[in-house]
Design an enzyme around this catalytic site. Sequence first.
Site, PDB file in Angstrom:
ATOM      1  N   HIS A 153       1.108  -1.433  -0.068  1.00  0.00           N
ATOM      2  CA  HIS A 153       0.165  -0.172   0.449  1.00  0.00           C
ATOM      3  C   HIS A 153       1.137   0.298  -0.245  1.00  0.00           C
ATOM      4  O   HIS A 153       2.268   1.365   0.268  1.00  0.00           O
ATOM      5  CB  HIS A 153      -0.827   0.155   1.460  1.00  0.00           C
ATOM      6  CG  HIS A 153      -2.334  -0.989   1.073  1.00  0.00           C
ATOM      7  ND1 HIS A 153      -2.256  -2.709   1.360  1.00  0.00           N
ATOM      8  CD2 HIS A 153      -2.772  -0.815   1.062  1.00  0.00           C
ATOM      9  CE1 HIS A 153      -3.278  -2.647   0.969  1.00  0.00           C
ATOM     10  NE2 HIS A 153      -4.274  -1.941   0.386  1.00  0.00           N
ATOM     11  N   LYS A 202      -0.744   5.040   4.458  1.00  0.00           N
ATOM     12  CA  LYS A 202      -1.965   4.070   5.184  1.00  0.00           C
ATOM     13  C   LYS A 202      -1.483   3.906   7.285  1.00  0.00           C
ATOM     14  O   LYS A 202      -0.182   3.905   6.968  1.00  0.00           O
ATOM     15  CB  LYS A 202      -1.870   2.362   4.335  1.00  0.00           C
ATOM     16  CG  LYS A 202      -2.724   1.734   5.140  1.00  0.00           C
ATOM     17  CD  LYS A 202      -3.224   0.609   4.166  1.00  0.00           C
ATOM     18  CE  LYS A 202      -3.871  -0.471   4.445  1.00  0.00           C
ATOM     19  NZ  LYS A 202      -5.531   0.276   4.430  1.00  0.00           N
TER      20      LYS A 202
END
Length: 267
Positions: A156, A160
């Site tokens: 990600h 995040k």
Amino acid sequence: MSKKIRVLVNGARGRMGKEVVRAVLSDPALQLVGTVDPAGTEEDAAVIAGLPPCGILLTGDLATTLEATKPEVMVDFTVPQSVMENIHIALQHKVSPVVGTTGLSEKDLQEIKEWTARYETSCLIAPNFAIGALLMMRFACEASRFFPHVEIMEYHHDQKLDAPSGTAIKTAEAIQEERQKIKQGHPDEEEIIVGSRGGEYEGMRIHSIRLPGLVAHQEVLFGGLGQTLTIRHDSITRESFMPGVLAAVHRIRKTEGLVYGLDKLIF
């Protein structure tokens, strides 16, 4: 002509929130009635999302905006620190939350389930809204029946906040239902650098990568006698989540209680 579903977007200034605003405004069966963000500035929500003005201004207080706009569904892409309070406030107002914010624990889910029963209102918690990601998880469960040795790699963007991702956790939970718990790797293996083998869940290893340039990606790697199998899904842009978000908005009021996973609504 059928009545439009009234929608409020919480976290409307964020990257996912802007995508949701654009998606809701593009759906003729939905009506955007409110947008909320901690950085509420009274700006037009469509303008913030890069569209012509729509007349819906961004506000900073969820409860007040729910009371003023009377939505049926709240889409929440905020942060783990506030999502439980957001869900509770929405359910108290008889509004069905569609939640893409991750970081919720089993205890949180049980509490949300109790709230939905108390307020007689439905709620969807979805670790991933991409249809391809749901299929990846389903295929991984099928593969785990034949390949019980499995590791999960999730990638990600570096903004995040939680690790591992909700998708990785849900994938591991689903796989565990299909296979016996086993100890993977050499029984005497040693981590020279603590954490280098990733997190462990029921014998499986989960590895979280955080880098700029990534959006949301996951590989499920299986190992067997003389062979390996890799099942991978990539979200290249955040638009990939919008068909799933819209499907959830359309269907959540037709169900009851807590629904965990978009697959429970569309498969």
